[in-house]
Design a protein around this motif. Structure first.
Motif, short mmCIF file in Angstrom:
data_model
loop_
_atom_site.label_atom_id
_atom_site.label_comp_id
_atom_site.label_asym_id
_atom_site.label_seq_id
_atom_site.Cartn_x
_atom_site.Cartn_y
_atom_site.Cartn_z
N THR A 1 1.44 0.64 3.61
CA THR A 1 2.14 -0.19 2.63
C THR A 1 2.52 -1.56 3.16
OG1 THR A 1 3.07 1.88 1.77
CG2 THR A 1 3.97 -0.18 0.91
N TYR A 2 3.24 -1.60 4.27
CA TYR A 2 3.78 -2.87 4.76
C TYR A 2 2.71 -3.81 5.32
CZ TYR A 2 8.54 -1.58 3.68
OH TYR A 2 9.70 -1.26 3.00
N ASN B 1 14.15 3.42 5.05
CA ASN B 1 13.17 4.03 4.15
C ASN B 1 13.17 5.55 4.18
OD1 ASN B 1 12.37 1.20 4.51
ND2 ASN B 1 10.57 1.73 3.30
N ILE C 1 10.12 -9.71 5.82
CA ILE C 1 10.40 -8.32 5.42
C ILE C 1 11.46 -7.72 6.33
CG2 ILE C 1 9.43 -5.99 5.27
CD1 ILE C 1 6.74 -7.31 4.50
N TYR D 1 1.63 -5.51 2.21
CA TYR D 1 2.63 -6.45 1.71
C TYR D 1 2.70 -7.70 2.58
CZ TYR D 1 4.44 -2.79 -1.38
OH TYR D 1 4.57 -1.83 -2.36
N ALA D 2 2.36 -7.56 3.87
CA ALA D 2 2.44 -8.70 4.80
C ALA D 2 1.43 -9.79 4.44
CB ALA D 2 2.21 -8.21 6.23
N LEU E 1 10.02 -3.26 12.45
CA LEU E 1 9.58 -2.51 11.28
C LEU E 1 9.83 -1.02 11.43
CD1 LEU E 1 8.26 -2.42 8.51
CD2 LEU E 1 6.02 -2.33 9.65
N ASN F 1 4.26 4.00 5.28
CA ASN F 1 4.73 2.62 5.12
C ASN F 1 4.33 1.74 6.30
OD1 ASN F 1 6.12 2.50 2.55
ND2 ASN F 1 7.62 3.90 3.43
N TYR F 2 4.36 2.31 7.49
CA TYR F 2 4.06 1.53 8.69
C TYR F 2 2.59 1.13 8.75
CZ TYR F 2 4.29 0.03 13.57
OH TYR F 2 4.23 -0.72 14.72
N LEU G 1 12.17 1.25 8.98
CA LEU G 1 11.66 2.40 8.24
C LEU G 1 12.45 3.67 8.55
CD1 LEU G 1 7.81 1.81 8.59
CD2 LEU G 1 9.28 1.29 6.62
N MET H 1 5.72 -10.62 7.68
CA MET H 1 6.42 -9.45 8.20
C MET H 1 7.82 -9.81 8.70
SD MET H 1 6.16 -6.19 8.52
CE MET H 1 4.41 -5.85 8.38
#
Length: 197
Positions: free
Chosen positions: A131-132, A166, A144, A135-136, A158, A127-128, A162, A141
């Motif tokens: 994914t993110y 997450n 988010i 998405y950014a 972040l 995710n780090y 996570l 960010m």
């Protein structure tokens, strides 16, 4: 049963389980205590059952096919599916591998816990770094992170978000699928393996 028949059965079962997993992947829903963009689904359940009944590699194949099938319905250009595959594979492969060498309830339990821990741990770097950042491009960010901070102010970066949200979310998701597998596996296993005659 001959080797060819066994292989054909494995392919057929994997196809069916992949189709079920793909449908379940579309039936996602938000859950309390996490940001609304973290959705829960039961799509890892068929992969779990396949990994236990046919072996860990077949469980990973289910994870792969369900994500490929989901691609046309995706809004993430395949990034979400790629991340989902990695995390799902890290869930079912260790679980199936442990169970392969210890085929009893203890082996299933140990494998499930190991798989859930692996998936939770892998979810953080996936995710780090994957994914993110993607998405950014669509959501700042800061926005988010603010979604996490609205639930817990301490999640102000972040990596903290996570680790706090997450990773436990992924662990619990895997654990729930493992519990359901425990409940249904004994009844489904003879049907999947073709030994229910």
């Amino acid at each position: 049963m001959s080797t060819n028949k066994i292989t054909v059965r494995k392919i057929a079962v994997t196809g069916i389980m992949s189709a079920v997993a793909a449908v379940l992947m579309m039936l996602e829903f938000p859950v309390p205590l996490v940001p609304s963009f973290l959705k829960f689904d039961f799509s890892d359940l068929p992969a779990f059952i396949t990994a236990f009944s046919l072996g860990p590699v077949w469980g990973v194949v289910v994870e792969l096919i369900k994500n490929v099938v989901h691609l046309p319905f995706s809004g993430t250009s395949g990034v979400g599916e790629f991340a989902n595959f990695i995390i799902g594979a890290m869930l079912v492969f260790p679980a199936g591998l442990v169970y392969k060498f210890k085929k009893d309830r203890a082996g299933a339990l140990i494998g499930s816990v190991v798989g859930a821990v692996f998936a939770a741990a892998v979810s953080v770097p996936v995710n780090y770094f994957i994914t993110y950042p993607f998405y950014a491009h669509f959501m700042p960010m800061e926005s988010i992170i603010n979604a996490y901070k609205a639930i817990l102010p301490a999640a102000d970066s972040l990596i903290k978000a996570l680790l706090i949200f997450n990773a436990p979310f992924t662990f619990v998701k895997g654990a729930i699928c493992a519990i359901i597998t425990f409940v249904v596996y004994k009844k489904l296993s003879p049907i999947i393996k073709g030994t229910n005659r």
